[in-house]
Design a protein around this motif. Structure first.
Motif, PDB file in Angstrom:
ATOM      1  N   GLY A   9       0.776  -1.149  -0.213  1.00 55.85           N
ATOM      2  CA  GLY A   9       0.072  -0.018   0.006  1.00 55.85           C
ATOM      3  C   GLY A   9       0.738   1.497  -0.005  1.00 55.85           C
ATOM      4  N   GLY A  72      -2.864  -7.261  -3.445  1.00 56.65           N
ATOM      5  CA  GLY A  72      -3.031  -5.817  -3.420  1.00 56.65           C
ATOM      6  C   GLY A  72      -3.277  -5.540  -1.770  1.00 56.65           C
ATOM      7  N   HIS A  73      -2.449  -4.671  -1.163  1.00 56.32           N
ATOM      8  CA  HIS A  73      -2.644  -4.300   0.249  1.00 56.32           C
ATOM      9  C   HIS A  73      -2.983  -2.936   0.318  1.00 56.32           C
ATOM     10  N   SER A  74      -4.054  -2.592   1.054  1.00 59.58           N
ATOM     11  CA  SER A  74      -4.442  -1.095   1.602  1.00 59.58           C
ATOM     12  C   SER A  74      -4.819  -0.459   0.138  1.00 59.58           C
ATOM     13  N   TYR A  75      -4.070   0.876  -0.074  1.00 61.27           N
ATOM     14  CA  TYR A  75      -4.395   1.347  -1.216  1.00 61.27           C
ATOM     15  C   TYR A  75      -4.186   0.646  -2.542  1.00 61.27           C
ATOM     16  N   SER A  76      -3.303  -0.362  -2.591  1.00 63.78           N
ATOM     17  CA  SER A  76      -2.978  -0.974  -3.690  1.00 63.78           C
ATOM     18  C   SER A  76      -3.986  -1.996  -4.377  1.00 63.78           C
ATOM     19  N   GLY A  77      -4.957  -2.253  -3.426  1.00 65.48           N
ATOM     20  CA  GLY A  77      -6.243  -2.790  -3.862  1.00 65.48           C
ATOM     21  C   GLY A  77      -6.963  -2.276  -5.098  1.00 65.48           C
ATOM     22  N   PHE A  96      -6.990  -9.362  -1.515  1.00 64.38           N
ATOM     23  CA  PHE A  96      -6.949  -8.073  -1.021  1.00 64.38           C
ATOM     24  C   PHE A  96      -6.598  -7.967   0.499  1.00 64.38           C
ATOM     25  N   ALA A  99      -7.714  -4.106   2.172  1.00 62.26           N
ATOM     26  CA  ALA A  99      -7.402  -3.190   1.000  1.00 62.26           C
ATOM     27  C   ALA A  99      -8.724  -2.585   0.533  1.00 62.26           C
TER      28      ALA A  99
END
Length: 231
Positions: A9, A72-77, A96, A99
């Motif tokens: 993220g 994807g972690h946090s923002y990167s979702g 996720f 995320a």
């Protein structure tokens, strides 16, 4: 063997996945941590949200990966769900990790009180400054882990947080696992809860904070393995 593309993220780079990647490789998988443009060793590269989407797609294509699990972690979702749509039959599953999961036309900042984030971006030349050590309190992290995160963080390109996602279909159609980290709130966001009612989505709860790649890397690697091969 499954290939995992791991995307951390905000403020973080590929280095955040070191311990999780080691666990996945020990289980016989391919693990490919990815730094998004404008962060960590790619600091200075211009980046909007679609740049980050393309970063993920390009990594899959560059490595010739098939049977891919995008994580994807946090923002990167937000970029990961768009990349999942674009890689087609190369995708095995999306995971996720605590995320954000956007809908078409929504940004990372949509749907929650985020005026303070927008102000911070405006006041720091278009970048969101990293959290200090106090921002990681109560998340199951040791002082050493917090110091590692803070020392490795870089300002996050603000446009990636404010620009809208571009999706042709609802994420409900994706084969997906959502990992809810309980120290960051016991229930998934309402939009995610709705997606979890579908047949393609499953929920896994992890008793730790929002950065499990640091606080519980072995458990997270196990969850990723199980998401790929089935329980």
């Amino acid at each position: 063997m499954t290939d995992f593309v791991l995307v951390a993220g905000a403020w973080l780079g590929a280095w955040a996945w070191d311990e999780v990647a080691a666990g996945l490789r020990a289980a016989g998988h391919g693990a490919h941590p990815l730094t998004l443009s404008g962060l960590a060793e790619k600091r200075g590269l211009p980046a909007g949200q679609q740049t980050h989407v393309q970063d993920v797609v390009d990594e899959v294509e560059r490595l010739g990966l098939r049977d891919v699990v995008l994580v994807g972690h946090s923002y990167s979702g937000v970029p990961v769900v768009q990349a999942a749509e674009r890689i087609g039959d190369r995708l095995r599953r999306v995971v996720f990790v605590d995320a954000n999961v956007p809908a078409d036309g929504e940004s990372f900042l949509s749907g929650w009180p985020s005026d303070h984030v927008r102000r911070a971006i405006a006041e720091h030349d278009g970048f969101l400054p990293p959290l200090g050590a106090d921002g990681y309190a109560g998340q199951g992290l040791t002082d050493e882990q917090i110091a590692r995160i803070v020392d490795g963080s870089t300002p996050h390109p603000g446009a990636t947080l404010t620009e809208p996602a571009v999706l042709k279909q609802s994420p409900a159609g994706l084969p997906a696992t959502y990992v809810k980290c309980l120290l960051d709130g016991e229930e998934p966001p309402p939009a995610v809860a709705e997606l979890l009612r579908g047949e393609q989505w499953e929920l896994v709860r992890l008793d730790t904070g929002h950065w499990p790649m640091f606080s519980r890397p072995r458990e997270l690697a196990r969850i990723l393995h199980e998401a790929a091969v089935g329980r």
